[in-house]
Design an enzyme around this catalytic site. Structure first.
Site, mmCIF file in Angstrom:
data_model
loop_
_atom_site.group_PDB
_atom_site.id
_atom_site.type_symbol
_atom_site.label_atom_id
_atom_site.label_comp_id
_atom_site.label_asym_id
_atom_site.label_seq_id
_atom_site.Cartn_x
_atom_site.Cartn_y
_atom_site.Cartn_z
ATOM 1 N N VAL A 22 7.917 13.379 -1.283
ATOM 2 C CA VAL A 22 8.776 13.628 -0.225
ATOM 3 C C VAL A 22 10.079 13.757 -0.546
ATOM 4 O O VAL A 22 10.698 14.414 0.255
ATOM 5 C CB VAL A 22 8.320 12.281 0.480
ATOM 6 N N ASP A 40 16.967 8.177 -8.442
ATOM 7 C CA ASP A 40 15.439 7.571 -8.841
ATOM 8 C C ASP A 40 15.605 6.636 -10.221
ATOM 9 O O ASP A 40 16.285 6.775 -10.917
ATOM 10 C CB ASP A 40 14.281 8.656 -9.335
ATOM 11 N N THR A 90 5.142 3.412 0.239
ATOM 12 C CA THR A 90 4.720 2.288 0.886
ATOM 13 C C THR A 90 3.336 2.092 0.471
ATOM 14 O O THR A 90 2.530 2.493 1.558
ATOM 15 C CB THR A 90 5.069 2.235 2.225
ATOM 16 N N THR A 125 6.757 5.447 5.273
ATOM 17 C CA THR A 125 5.874 4.947 6.372
ATOM 18 C C THR A 125 5.712 3.513 6.425
ATOM 19 O O THR A 125 5.245 2.860 5.459
ATOM 20 C CB THR A 125 4.458 5.746 6.005
ATOM 21 N N CYS A 265 -1.438 8.519 2.224
ATOM 22 C CA CYS A 265 -0.840 8.419 3.604
ATOM 23 C C CYS A 265 -2.172 7.899 4.314
ATOM 24 O O CYS A 265 -2.127 6.816 4.672
ATOM 25 C CB CYS A 265 -0.206 9.903 3.833
ATOM 26 N N ARG A 336 -2.496 9.321 -6.714
ATOM 27 C CA ARG A 336 -2.536 8.071 -6.035
ATOM 28 C C ARG A 336 -3.477 7.998 -5.092
ATOM 29 O O ARG A 336 -3.687 8.735 -4.227
ATOM 30 C CB ARG A 336 -1.011 8.081 -5.244
#
Length: 460
Positions: A22, A40, A90, A125, A265, A336
């Site tokens: 993202v 990062d 998240t 999120t 997500c 992930r």
């Protein structure tokens, strides 16, 4: 002069905290308009970016080589910026409750380097309230500054779809929010620099947080319905894809498909909403029911594979199964929360040897996260079953007849006489001599052709 004007005039900078799937596309887009510091905590990733390599494959190596982003793992450089965008993951914990450690850690890092008159915008999120009730206190504690006086905050949920080259940052309407009207105006103008589709000004930060979390919850529920239909229709020996194609001819039928729901997500966000709801005394009925169905689909695929193998007179303990595709979605290296791993683990419980082929997956992440190694296509021989789990573009070049080499039946592929028999006979030689199990999770292949050739075929 406003912060927006100083950014455009390159008197101030934007920082992007978190350069993943993202964060990187956002940083690249802004770097075309303003000065950007890309931060990062992973030094190895920063070195890759500096050398012109895009490990996310979201923007490509050429773009990384030519961008003006100042890549750094040195948090002190965040002090050079006045507009900060936090785009860290998240995830959820093993008990499926929100894991806010990444966003909390990012807030502490930024807080240590936050200067007066800055604006901080979170994109991660979260459930409604996280920005103002969790992140702001951390920023204040670490910086010694007061929110609303020394710095402002906003929230603009990410809508980037990893691996999707059609729906990009530039052409998706961006939801923006701010703690007050002035902040909202600046945040909106800043994002309008890079979002051609325009912005939607949410009336509050909590509204923006809630809007994001329900977007994926809605999709999750719709896919769960499709998965439940697939289970029902498979029991009825009805092809689900054919049913959906027929139903899809109605103008208001929602065109979702069954499948494995993973990733960072859709397979995660609903748990953020239900967690907050439970804190408020409400226990979800629809959302968690859908989640349970989707979470169980990996096991369902494995069990369906074993049943097919049994009907094909295969010895289960010691059998060999190849799985093509392990990422959470096609044409994306992200592994992930991939539900393909659930299929692998369940098959291994039956004593089955599983080999995984994926030319797209991030090998290092796959090993670190799941202790899985990849095999080359050339190693896939004498399989008792083959599962196509992820429809990568590379896999679409494989024909049904090419697949036979994976089962040790390559000799048939070059036999023109047998090919002719297969094309004209209802009870062809392949059906008589082979019972090769082909599990086509995403419906990549033509069902009738697969069965005609002689595959023991299954799909959602």
């Amino acid at each position: 002069m406003t912060l927006y004007e100083r950014l455009v005039n390159k008197e101030d900078k934007i920082s992007l905290i978190g350069l993943g799937y993202v964060g990187m596309p956002i940083a690249v887009a802004f770097a075309k308009k303003v000065d950007v510091i890309g931060f990062d905590i992973h030094k190895e990733k920063i070195e890759l970016y500096k050398s012109g390599i895009d490990p996310t494959k979201e923007v490509g190596n050429d773009v990384i080589k030519n961008t003006t982003i100042n890549f750094t793992a040195d948090e002190v450089r965040l002090r050079e910026a006045k507009f900060h965008i936090v785009a860290v993951p998240t995830p959820v914990k093993e008990d499926r409750t929100p894991d806010l450690k990444p966003v909390e850690s990012a807030s502490r890092t930024l807080g240590r380097n936050l200067t007066k008159d800055s604006i901080v915008v979170f994109e991660s999120t979260v459930y409604p309230g996280v920005t103002e009730e969790i992140c702001v206190p951390i920023l204040e504690k670490e910086s010694g500054l007061v929110c609303g006086v020394d710095f402002k905050v906003g929230y603009s949920p990410e809508r980037i779809n990893p691996g999707d080259q059609e729906h990009r940052l530039e052409n998706i309407i961006k939801v923006v929010s701010g703690m007050d009207a002035e902040t909202l105006d600046i945040v909106a103008k800043v994002y309008e620099l890079v979002v051609d589709a325009g912005v939607h000004k949410a009336e509050s930060i909590k509204v923006a947080e809630a809007a994001k979390v329900i977007e994926n919850a809605q999709r999750d529920i719709n896919i769960a319905f499709m998965n439940e239909l697939s289970i029902i229709f498979n029991k009825m020996d009805i092809d689900t894809k054919a049913v959906l194609e027929a139903a899809g001819t109605k103008w208001n039928f929602l065109k979702f498909s069954p499948g494995l729901v993973g990733g960072h997500c859709i397979g995660v966000d609903p748990y953020y909403l239900t967690y907050k709801a439970e804190q408020m005394g409400y226990y979800s009925q629809i959302i968690l029911s859908g989640r349970k169905i989707n979470d169980d689909m990996g096991k369902y695929v494995a069990e369906s594979t074993v049943k097919k193998m049994i009907k094909a007179n295969k010895q289960i303990n010691g059998a060999k199964v190849a799985i093509f595709g392990v990422t959470f979605k096609e044409n994306c290296p992200d592994v992930r929360n991939t539900k393909v791993v659930d299929v692998i683990k369940e098959l291994e419980e039956y004593g089955i040897e599983v080999k995984v082929v994926d030319p797209v997956a991030d090998k290092e992440d796959l090993w670190n996260e799941y202790r899985l190694n990849l095999s080359n296509t050339e190693e896939i021989k004498d399989m008792d079953a083959v599962i196509f789990a992820v429809p990568h573009e590379e896999f679409k070049a494989i024909s049904l007849r090419d697949l036979r080499v994976f089962f040790g039946t390559a000799e048939y592929a070059n036999n023109a006489a047998m090919e002719e028999v297969a094309a004209t006979s209802e009870n062809n030689i392949y059906n008589n001599s082979n019972n090769n199990v082909l599990m086509d999770i995403k419906g990549m292949f033509d069902r009738k052709e697969a069965e005609k050739i002689g595959f023991n075929y299954w799909r959602f």
